[in-house]
Write a protein that holds these residues in place. Sequence first.
Motif, mmCIF file in Angstrom:
data_model
loop_
_atom_site.group_PDB
_atom_site.id
_atom_site.type_symbol
_atom_site.label_atom_id
_atom_site.label_comp_id
_atom_site.label_asym_id
_atom_site.label_seq_id
_atom_site.Cartn_x
_atom_site.Cartn_y
_atom_site.Cartn_z
ATOM 1 N N LYS A 71 36.288 80.678 100.074
ATOM 2 C CA LYS A 71 36.537 79.514 100.528
ATOM 3 C C LYS A 71 35.559 78.446 99.867
ATOM 4 N N ASP A 99 43.385 85.364 105.164
ATOM 5 C CA ASP A 99 42.244 84.577 105.826
ATOM 6 C C ASP A 99 42.752 83.193 105.891
ATOM 7 N N ASP A 100 42.744 83.131 107.493
ATOM 8 C CA ASP A 100 43.266 81.900 107.800
ATOM 9 C C ASP A 100 42.430 80.558 107.423
ATOM 10 N N ASP A 101 40.946 81.035 107.071
ATOM 11 C CA ASP A 101 40.101 79.842 106.654
ATOM 12 C C ASP A 101 40.300 79.669 105.283
#
Length: 537
Positions: free
Chosen positions: A364, A403-405
């Motif tokens: 991220k 990965d939701d983030d």
Amino acid sequence: MQRAIVILAVLLGGCAKNVPAPELASTATSLPSPESRPEPEQPKYEHIFMMPVDQALAEATRLLSQNGWVLKPMEDPKYLLTEWRAAQIGIKSWGWQSDGDFTRYLVAGELIAERQSIVRIFRMKRVSFSNDAELRAYSSGRQGSIAIWMTAVEQDLIRKTSPVGLAQRERDIAPWVDLDGPAQGTRDLRLEQDLLLRLETRPSLETLTGTLRLTRDDTFARDPSFYLRRWKQEVQEPCDRKVAGFQPLLKPGLTVLIGEQLGTRESPAAVGDLACEAAKAGHGVTLVLSLPDKEQKRLDAYLKSQGRPVDQDALLSGDLWRKIQQDGRGSRAMMDLIDRARALSAAGHAITVVAMDTDMSGGKSRDAHMAKGVLKQRDARPRDVLLLLAGNVHTRLSDADWDDDFVPLSKHLHQRLPDLKVLEVGYAQGRRWGCDVETSGDMVCDIMGITPLPELSVPAGVPMAIRMLPELHDEGFHGFLDVGALSISLPAIALRGHGTAAPSPVADAPAAAEAPAAAPAMRKAPATPVHAQAEPE
């Protein structure tokens, strides 16, 4: 080989959606439903996987288990065998009853070389019968004739399904043949295709140099044949090839993101053609590459240089090129793309090469960092044609299910640049250079096979072209940049393997017969690929 303790970021080789977290990367393939795929054709040649046979069989084990098959223990680790499963029970005919069509799978792995293997999947079938005891009690009349006829039918069926290919003699029984009945094996091409897509659309790993040991000795002398020769030519970059479908997109301020498969010749070459075409049309060009931003000073110096051998040595002195775990971003094709940009600049075209990546850990924060740098370059030259080349997990606009983030680079850019275009590389089956984690836990960077999912597949000889879709694809791209069959681009630091031709490292083997022999004979292994001096250990 280095133990996989470096900071890794997942880069998808063929499919970016439904990618799990890096620790689950070995199962990261979302396959189309069987109904949506055409029936596989009988192959003329065996497909050779560019990986150890135990790694290929480990994925075959997961494939069978996920389909509900129970594996039996085998003494020979090169074979997998499932329990029998009854597909149909209780069909009656003239007093006889079928106990069912019993099916099981045999997977046979064959070692060709240390990192070359063949995997064959056979569907084994056995039909068993029982009969009405009262029917056999009749010794005359119509019932007796039926009983005699049905006995002959049963014996004929048993003969037809005798394991001729599985056991050459009754005393020579293969380990996968049960003694309680005959069986016959045929190649299951559909399941083999599923295994192929799992193994050759698997994620590649990007290695970040922040925590890597840089033990390579750069004091060796390179042979003159190593160096790019473009600087010697009167017209250094003629830009002979045009990419069909690019002209309608060309305009000041165009932003195009190209999602590639790392370690190939074709993707960087295609982006170089796009940059040439845009520059020849009078546009300024900003070429953004997935290289660490600490290489920027070397890039700037090289673009101002003459591109002589001493200049090439200076470019390759950075950590990106010297690290042991070469993941494909520091390939010879990427070096050549940079040199093409230098030649365009030397010819008077306005072109800038930008290193957008970072050595920060965490997907991220890494993608956010890259997006910030790209937007800075976009603001500095708003009328330039901006071409960005990166792994497609960074470029696709779809959500990352693993990965939701995670927010990819493309989504950060899309908030500011809503009219950007995302192109996915369309390609035919081939080879590439990449990194993967083996079953032992070791990370290896080497030649790997790559097979496209159906939606990305194009014929091997297709002309290079851009194909736009009427609307955004579910996987998050607007169209395709078709490049044909993929071939290997070795790490740029390698001293060998950079000829103009890109032959496959091994020829595919002739396809085997439908049923396996009792003891598969080992063919003479073909010559292994010539590894460059500076390849990963």
